[in-house]
Write an enzyme that holds these catalytic residues in place. Structure first.
Site, PDB file in Angstrom:
ATOM      1  N   VAL A   1      -0.699  -2.630   2.264  1.00  0.00           N
ATOM      2  CA  VAL A   1       0.344  -2.912   1.273  1.00  0.00           C
ATOM      3  C   VAL A   1       1.036  -4.247   1.567  1.00  0.00           C
ATOM      4  CG1 VAL A   1       2.470  -2.064   0.202  1.00  0.00           C
ATOM      5  CG2 VAL A   1       0.696  -0.432   0.911  1.00  0.00           C
TER       6      VAL A   1
ATOM      7  N   LYS B   1       6.138  13.479  -0.737  1.00  0.00           N
ATOM      8  CA  LYS B   1       6.422  12.985  -2.093  1.00  0.00           C
ATOM      9  C   LYS B   1       7.127  14.064  -2.919  1.00  0.00           C
ATOM     10  CE  LYS B   1       2.462   9.874  -1.860  1.00  0.00           C
ATOM     11  NZ  LYS B   1       1.018   9.777  -2.021  1.00  0.00           N
TER      12      LYS B   1
HETATM   13  P1  NDP Z   1      -1.224  -0.175   7.311  1.00  0.00           P
HETATM   14  O1  NDP Z   1      -1.512   0.684   8.476  1.00  0.00           O
HETATM   15  O2  NDP Z   1      -2.351  -0.782   6.571  1.00  0.00           O
HETATM   16  O3  NDP Z   1      -0.252  -1.370   7.770  1.00  0.00           O
HETATM   17  C1  NDP Z   1       0.830  -1.175   8.626  1.00  0.00           C
HETATM   18  C2  NDP Z   1       1.357  -2.529   9.052  1.00  0.00           C
HETATM   19  O4  NDP Z   1       2.547  -2.342   9.784  1.00  0.00           O
HETATM   20  C3  NDP Z   1       0.405  -3.323   9.961  1.00  0.00           C
HETATM   21  O5  NDP Z   1       0.429  -4.670   9.640  1.00  0.00           O
HETATM   22  C4  NDP Z   1       0.986  -3.101  11.346  1.00  0.00           C
HETATM   23  O6  NDP Z   1       0.774  -4.184  12.228  1.00  0.00           O
HETATM   24  C5  NDP Z   1       2.445  -2.997  11.036  1.00  0.00           C
HETATM   25  N1  NDP Z   1       3.140  -2.185  12.029  1.00  0.00           N
HETATM   26  C6  NDP Z   1       2.960  -0.885  12.299  1.00  0.00           C
HETATM   27  N2  NDP Z   1       3.772  -0.502  13.302  1.00  0.00           N
HETATM   28  C7  NDP Z   1       4.448  -1.592  13.669  1.00  0.00           C
HETATM   29  C8  NDP Z   1       5.417  -1.855  14.670  1.00  0.00           C
HETATM   30  N3  NDP Z   1       5.833  -0.891  15.495  1.00  0.00           N
HETATM   31  N4  NDP Z   1       5.928  -3.100  14.766  1.00  0.00           N
HETATM   32  C9  NDP Z   1       5.506  -4.090  13.958  1.00  0.00           C
HETATM   33  N5  NDP Z   1       4.574  -3.895  12.981  1.00  0.00           N
HETATM   34  C10 NDP Z   1       4.059  -2.675  12.858  1.00  0.00           C
HETATM   35  O7  NDP Z   1      -0.299   0.684   6.354  1.00  0.00           O
HETATM   36  P2  NDP Z   1      -0.233   0.650   4.760  1.00  0.00           P
HETATM   37  O8  NDP Z   1      -0.035  -0.748   4.312  1.00  0.00           O
HETATM   38  O9  NDP Z   1      -1.348   1.430   4.189  1.00  0.00           O
HETATM   39  O10 NDP Z   1       1.084   1.505   4.463  1.00  0.00           O
HETATM   40  C11 NDP Z   1       2.361   0.971   4.690  1.00  0.00           C
HETATM   41  C12 NDP Z   1       3.414   1.926   4.121  1.00  0.00           C
HETATM   42  O11 NDP Z   1       3.210   2.046   2.725  1.00  0.00           O
HETATM   43  C13 NDP Z   1       3.368   3.336   4.690  1.00  0.00           C
HETATM   44  O12 NDP Z   1       4.672   3.855   4.781  1.00  0.00           O
HETATM   45  C14 NDP Z   1       2.573   4.099   3.633  1.00  0.00           C
HETATM   46  O13 NDP Z   1       2.874   5.481   3.611  1.00  0.00           O
HETATM   47  C15 NDP Z   1       3.078   3.422   2.385  1.00  0.00           C
HETATM   48  N6  NDP Z   1       2.158   3.539   1.247  1.00  0.00           N
HETATM   49  C16 NDP Z   1       0.853   3.159   1.389  1.00  0.00           C
HETATM   50  C17 NDP Z   1      -0.005   3.246   0.318  1.00  0.00           C
HETATM   51  C18 NDP Z   1      -1.442   2.843   0.440  1.00  0.00           C
HETATM   52  O14 NDP Z   1      -2.171   3.007  -0.529  1.00  0.00           O
HETATM   53  N7  NDP Z   1      -1.858   2.301   1.570  1.00  0.00           N
HETATM   54  C19 NDP Z   1       0.460   3.753  -0.976  1.00  0.00           C
HETATM   55  C20 NDP Z   1       1.856   4.081  -1.034  1.00  0.00           C
HETATM   56  C21 NDP Z   1       2.670   3.973   0.057  1.00  0.00           C
HETATM   57  P3  NDP Z   1      -0.695  -4.608  12.721  1.00  0.00           P
HETATM   58  O15 NDP Z   1      -1.370  -5.174  11.499  1.00  0.00           O
HETATM   59  O16 NDP Z   1      -0.482  -5.626  13.773  1.00  0.00           O
HETATM   60  O17 NDP Z   1      -1.330  -3.342  13.205  1.00  0.00           O
HETATM   61  N1  HSE Z   2      -2.769   8.563   1.321  1.00  0.00           N
HETATM   62  C1  HSE Z   2      -2.065   8.436   0.101  1.00  0.00           C
HETATM   63  C2  HSE Z   2      -2.932   8.947  -1.049  1.00  0.00           C
HETATM   64  C3  HSE Z   2      -1.683   6.978  -0.132  1.00  0.00           C
HETATM   65  O1  HSE Z   2      -4.120   9.201  -0.848  1.00  0.00           O
HETATM   66  O2  HSE Z   2      -2.414   9.140  -2.142  1.00  0.00           O
HETATM   67  C4  HSE Z   2      -0.658   6.807  -1.199  1.00  0.00           C
HETATM   68  O3  HSE Z   2       0.564   7.340  -0.868  1.00  0.00           O
END
Ligand code: NDP
Ligand code: HSE
Length: 445
Positions: free
Chosen positions: A20, A209
């Site tokens: 994201v 959710k």
């Molecule tokens: P990812 O695992 O792809 O990305 C997480 C990011 O956060 C990475 O860049 C990671 O760093 C960074 N990160 C994690 N922990 C730390 C920390 N302790 N300190 C600094 N940076 C940190 O997650 P997503 O993008 O998939 O999801 C992000 C959020 O969005 C979550 O809350 C998820 O539930 C929500 N979400 C996701 C959706 C999806 O389709 N993916 C849909 C709707 C909501 P690094 O890259 O160095 O590991």
């Molecule tokens: N893991 C979640 C899904 C991502 O499959 O819908 C979006 O919140």
């Protein structure tokens, strides 16, 4: 705490640069003119917090913006976008941002469903916005419609497919006859499911959710541990095949409803697989799409449909919140605060009221159906329909070998979960009952 003067840029800190976060960065960095026009001031991405600086990233994110010092980044922002996920350090960083006077946009449903009240109180105390459109159903605008557009109405029920991964898995089981493990493996190969798909398959993601939706819809604090949760791990290819035979598909549903008067009732919130009639609009939601039905007293039925996951769709919702929060930051004032004034009691799982379809293998001889019906009557569970299928007409050839077995499909009227559980235990103890092969809730009919 830094602040923005009229015309000077609003400083945006991005916490997380994964699926994201990368797309949020792309939106801010590649679309500055449009965003400035909508906000009234430029948005400046001042830094991107990550765990590991060495990780290879999309070239859209300049390397000199990356930092592992998230706290220092938060301290120099007007607006913090949290897309790192998890409880800590996301919680502490959001609290730090809010207490320092920065507006926060988050997509973190797990954190909101577990620690929401603490975050909302910090936002209110500081008089800043905490926005979270992306936390429920990705790109679909559902938080704002319930929180704002329906603020003058009474919501009775929210019924939705809010987890894309499980919808994809169930869809493949339905359309390709895959078993659960095969379909999950496909979802992982396509990047829908995580390497550890527990949060999706066991319903934790949907429960988070559901808690958020229920809190908004009923102006009542609902946390994830108050959501009755059952995932799809127990759903078999056989369940899917039988569902098709009876004109249903199986969907993982989030259900939040008021039992009793809409302005003075009790709240039931649950996540579970359910049989949905093929004629129902939710049955047509395919692949990893999401859909949410809302029934409100004045508005009547409303339906929201779209992409519930993925980088770009989710970033779209995040960026919408960024623009609104940035605009308010510029013009002054706070958006809608947490609304919890109705404070309805949240019912325990056993008090939920649903229709059920129970599939029972029994000896194929006279009087057995009457015995089963008698047990339901004793427990006050009213039968809607009964269908008996002899083994020779069964969906699978192996069942056709089971001579002397009949398959009973009993669909009940609405019954309390506790009564149904007691009924199922009593039916399974009947001498001619060979096996209760499935108990599934029925929704949407
Ligand atoms: P990812 O695992 O792809 O990305 C997480 C990011 O956060 C990475 O860049 C990671 O760093 C960074 N990160 C994690 N922990 C730390 C920390 N302790 N300190 C600094 N940076 C940190 O997650 P997503 O993008 O998939 O999801 C992000 C959020 O969005 C979550 O809350 C998820 O539930 C929500 N979400 C996701 C959706 C999806 O389709 N993916 C849909 C709707 C909501 P690094 O890259 O160095 O590991
Ligand atoms: N893991 C979640 C899904 C991502 O499959 O819908 C979006 O919140």
């Amino acid at each position: 705490m830094p602040d923005s003067a009229n015309g000077s840029p609003l400083r945006v800190a991005l916490l997380g640069c994964g699926v994201v976060g990368t797309e949020v960065a792309r939106g801010i960095l590649t679309n500055p003119i449009d965003l400035e026009a909508r906000v009234g001031a430029p948005l400046e991405l001042v830094g991107v917090a990550v765990r590991d600086l060495a990780t290879e990233r999309d070239p859209v994110v300049p390397r000199d913006l990356l930092t592992t010092d998230a706290e220092a980044l938060v301290d120099r922002a007007d607006l913090v976008v949290e897309v790192m996920g998890g409880i800590e350090p996301a919680r502490s960083l959001i609290l730090r941002a809010l207490r320092g006077g920065a507006a926060v946009v988050t997509a973190n449903k797990a954190l909101l469903a577990e620690r929401g009240p603490e975050l909302f109180e910090a936002a209110d105390a500081a008089g800043v916005d905490l926005s979270f459109e992306a936390a429920v159903a990705g790109a679909i605008p559902i938080v704002r419609p319930i929180r704002e557009s329906l603020a003058g109405d009474h919501v009775r029920r929210v019924l939705g497919i809010v987890n894309g991964t499980t919808n994809y898995v169930l869809d493949r089981m339905t359309t390709e006859g895959l078993d659960l493990d095969e379909a999950v493996a496909q979802a992982q190969a396509l990047g829908y499911a995580e390497a550890d798909p527990t949060a999706d398959v066991d319903g934790f993601d949907a429960a988070a959710k559901a808690a958020i939706l229920a809190s908004l819809a009923f102006h009542t604090r609902v946390s994830i541990d108050q959501v009755a949760r059952e995932g799809i791990r127990g759903i078999t290819a056989d369940d899917v095949a039988w569902a098709a035979r009876t004109g249903h598909v199986i969907k993982l549903l989030a259900v939040a409803e008021v039992i009793g008067p809409v302005d003075d009732g009790e709240v039931s919130v649950r996540v579970h697989p359910a049989l949905v009639p093929v004629s129902h609009p939710l049955a047509t939601v395919r692949d990893a799409f999401n859909a949410v039905f809302v029934e409100a007293q004045g508005a009547g039925p409303l339906m929201f449909y779209g992409q519930g996951a993925g980088g770009r769709p989710t970033a779209s919702a995040v960026l919408g919140d960024v623009v609104s929060a940035a605009r308010r930051r510029l013009t002054g004032g706070q958006g809608l605060r947490e609304s919890k004034d109705q404070d309805f009691p949240v019912l325990p799982a056993e008090a939920a009221i649903t229709r059920y379809q129970v599939r029972i293998d029994v000896e194929d001889r006279p009087g057995v159906l009457a015995q089963v019906a008698g047990v339901l009557a004793e427990h006050g569970v009213s039968i809607d329909t009964v269908r008996q299928v002899s083994a020779s007409a069964a969906v699978h050839e192996d069942l056709a070998q089971e001579h002397g077995t009949a398959h009973l499909l009993v669909t009940t009227h609405a019954a309390r979960e506790a009564s149904l559980a007691a009924t199922v235990a009593a039916v399974s103890a009947l001498e001619p009952v060979r096996e209760i092969t499935s108990v599934l809730r029925v929704e949407g009919s």
